[in-house]
Scaffold this active site. Structure first.
Site, mmCIF file in Angstrom:
data_model
loop_
_atom_site.group_PDB
_atom_site.id
_atom_site.type_symbol
_atom_site.label_atom_id
_atom_site.label_comp_id
_atom_site.label_asym_id
_atom_site.label_seq_id
_atom_site.Cartn_x
_atom_site.Cartn_y
_atom_site.Cartn_z
ATOM 1 N N GLU A 269 0.895 -1.105 0.005
ATOM 2 C CA GLU A 269 -0.046 -0.082 0.136
ATOM 3 C C GLU A 269 0.772 1.241 -0.111
ATOM 4 O O GLU A 269 1.823 1.412 0.733
ATOM 5 C CB GLU A 269 -0.695 -0.108 1.436
ATOM 6 C CG GLU A 269 -1.864 1.336 1.452
ATOM 7 C CD GLU A 269 -2.703 1.257 2.608
ATOM 8 O OE1 GLU A 269 -3.464 2.079 2.906
ATOM 9 O OE2 GLU A 269 -2.273 0.437 3.544
ATOM 10 N N LYS A 327 -9.993 2.536 -3.214
ATOM 11 C CA LYS A 327 -10.253 2.022 -2.090
ATOM 12 C C LYS A 327 -11.907 2.418 -1.476
ATOM 13 O O LYS A 327 -11.975 3.529 -1.412
ATOM 14 C CB LYS A 327 -9.459 2.367 -0.865
ATOM 15 C CG LYS A 327 -9.500 1.585 0.347
ATOM 16 C CD LYS A 327 -8.637 2.162 1.508
ATOM 17 C CE LYS A 327 -8.784 1.262 2.691
ATOM 18 N NZ LYS A 327 -7.707 1.618 3.795
ATOM 19 N N CYS A 379 -5.661 -2.709 2.604
ATOM 20 C CA CYS A 379 -5.546 -2.715 4.055
ATOM 21 C C CYS A 379 -6.780 -3.195 4.524
ATOM 22 O O CYS A 379 -7.086 -4.239 4.579
ATOM 23 C CB CYS A 379 -5.025 -1.380 4.338
ATOM 24 S SG CYS A 379 -4.609 -1.320 6.255
#
Length: 506
Positions: A269, A327, A379
């Site tokens: 990430e 995301k 994540c």
């Protein structure tokens, strides 16, 4: 037992509740002592059922939760204290406030359970505890994007119940855990007639045992993909510095060039700290080199909108692949501020920096790696089972990239890794996990870690990732197996109580 508990001073009862709650954390990674969470939930059920008032039940539930979440998510303090630009005292207050919000759901479950047990005695106390606790956990997992961390079902990795994941996912295993603990609590207090509930328990555990010893192949392997994961181990407090960005990028590029025999290379990430429009032209020749060697690079990179007003946490596929994913589930207070117009000025007083990422759409396509479809998760997103279920149908394997450097040497990264194992088992897909400081790992479709890199080391990890096709029952049916099981338990419990009451009246 109820009388003995109620004779204790309140502060003693609450202290014991905190201790009982803290024991539950040992069921999760990195400890894996599965009975621990059952002890916590049995204590929760006993304390609620034996309470003399709804208020007492509420406080007892709160203190069990305080022990559990106070120990279980203590790693939140690390990120706030070390990187939030606030002192230890303010970091402690913020952490306590966060834990208290989580505890409120258990307290509400305890209050509702006690009320319903008194109001509707035709349904067993154990059944009301199960229903209310699961509803509370569901609300905790969904309200304001939710925090579905340390759900009951994660406590059973080393038990037969783990085999229920492909059928009903984390909520089916959570139901098995909560129902088991609630029935045992009811039996300890002699509040329930055991026969129908024990019959359902036997069915749940026997079915799990059968699947453990006679596993069903829900998916089929279609190929392999040589994959290299690059763990940069960039210090969190240096990651976004100008003098660090270029050096980090150079390392990632060099490590990739050394593994051009791999079909896929994955960086963590925000491995690239330059924004996407800035870095894409710079890496044009590098992307061409990757394409010529039939290698796909997948990396985390921040993106910015054309009007330069909105930032996105993104995954980019280049070389012999393509795609850009934004995301969807952002971390509250880490990537966005809930109710920013009201809370923002307060955080400014404390000196806490505000993040302003925007969330991506929920209908984004998967990334492409050569001929393979890859479902990407950044994540925190791997925690959301329904998001994974929605995207897995179009994928051959799953990729999750993360930066757990925020949490230092705490057990937060280990819990995060365990959650990824559950997503693999639920979906019947290989999970490729690349992180900045660890724990970088390959997880097979059975939820087993096949290989992992050590934490806090700059290294690479190479393995043959497997591609799969087909869907598990959970991917096809979602919540329905869980709802069916709960419905059966309610019907059996109610009918049995009704039959007993009619026999007594006659």
């Amino acid at each position: 037992m109820s009388a003995k508990i109620n004779k204790l001073p309140s502060f003693v009862t609450h202290f014991l509740a905190i201790l009982a709650g803290a024991v539950g954390v040992t069921s999760f990674a990195p400890f894996h002592f599965w009975p621990g969470y059952f002890i916590s939930l049995i204590a929760f059920g006993v304390l609620v059922i034996s309470s003399t008032t709804a208020k007492s039940a509420c406080w007892r539930g709160f203190f069990v939760a305080l022990g559990f979440f106070g120990a279980g998510v203590s790693w939140v303090y690390v990120s706030i204290a070390e990187y939030g630009q606030v002192g230890a005292f303010i970091a402690g207050l913020i952490t306590f406030a966060f834990v208290a919000v989580l505890c409120a759901f258990w307290a509400l479950s305890a209050w509702a359970s006690w009320r319903l047990i008194k109001r509707f005695p035709n349904l067993s106390a154990s059944m009301w505890i199960t229903l209310c606790f699961l509803l509370g956990e569901f609300l905790r997992s969904t309200l304001f994007t939710g925090f579905p961390w340390l759900l009951p079902g994660y406590a059973i990795e080393n038990t037969w119940l783990f085999e229920l994941l492909p059928i009903g996912g984390i909520w089916l295993t959570s139901t098995g855990v909560v129902f088991t603990a609630s029935v045992l609590a009811g039996l300890l207090l002699r509040r329930d007639n055991p026969f129908p509930l024990l019959g359902m328990l036997l069915m749940i555990w026997a079915s799990s045992a059968y699947l453990h010893y006679f596993p069903i192949a829900w998916v089929q392997q279609t190929g392999t993909l040589k994959t290299t994961l690059v763990q940069g181990n960039v210090k969190q407090d240096e990651k976004w510095l100008t003098q660090t960005a270029g050096k980090s990028l150079a390392y990632y590029q060099q490590a990739t060039i050394e593994h051009l025999d791999s079909e896929l290379v994955v960086w963590p990430e925000t491995a690239i700290t330059y924004v996407y429009p800035q870095i894409k032209p710079y890496l044009t020749s590098f992307s061409e080199e990757l394409a010529n060697s039939n290698t796909t690079l997948i990396t985390g990179v921040p993106d910015i909108s054309e009007d330069r007003k909105n930032y996105y946490n993104a995954i980019w596929a280049t070389g012999n692949g393509f795609g850009l994913y934004y995301k969807q589930h952002l971390v509250p207070f880490g990537e966005y501020i809930p109710f920013a117009d009201y809370i923002g000025p307060i955080l400014d007083v404390f000196g806490m920096p505000m993040s302003n990422f925007k969330q991506g759409d929920d209908n984004q396509p998967v990334l492409q790696v050569g001929e393979w479809g890859v479902a990407p998760f950044i994540c925190y997103e791997i925690v959301y089972a329904e998001q994974v279920r929605r995207m897995v149908r179009d994928s051959d394997f799953l990729i999750t990239i993360s930066n757990d450097g925020w949490f230092g040497t705490s057990f937060g990264p280990w819990q995060h890794l365990q959650i990824a194992q559950f997503r693999a088992k639920e979906s019947g897909r290989y999970v490729i996990r690349a992180t900045n400081t660890g724990i970088t790992a390959f997880i097979n479709e059975k939820g087993e870690i096949e290989s992992q890199a050590p934490q806090f080391e700059r290294t690479t990890l190479t393995a043959e990732a497997k591609a799969f096709t087909g869907n598990t029952p959970y991917v096809n049916w979602g919540y329905w197996p869980t709802l069916w099981l709960l419905g059966m338990c309610v019907i059996l419990s109610y009918c049995h109580t009704l039959i007993l009451s009619r026999k007594k009246s006659s």
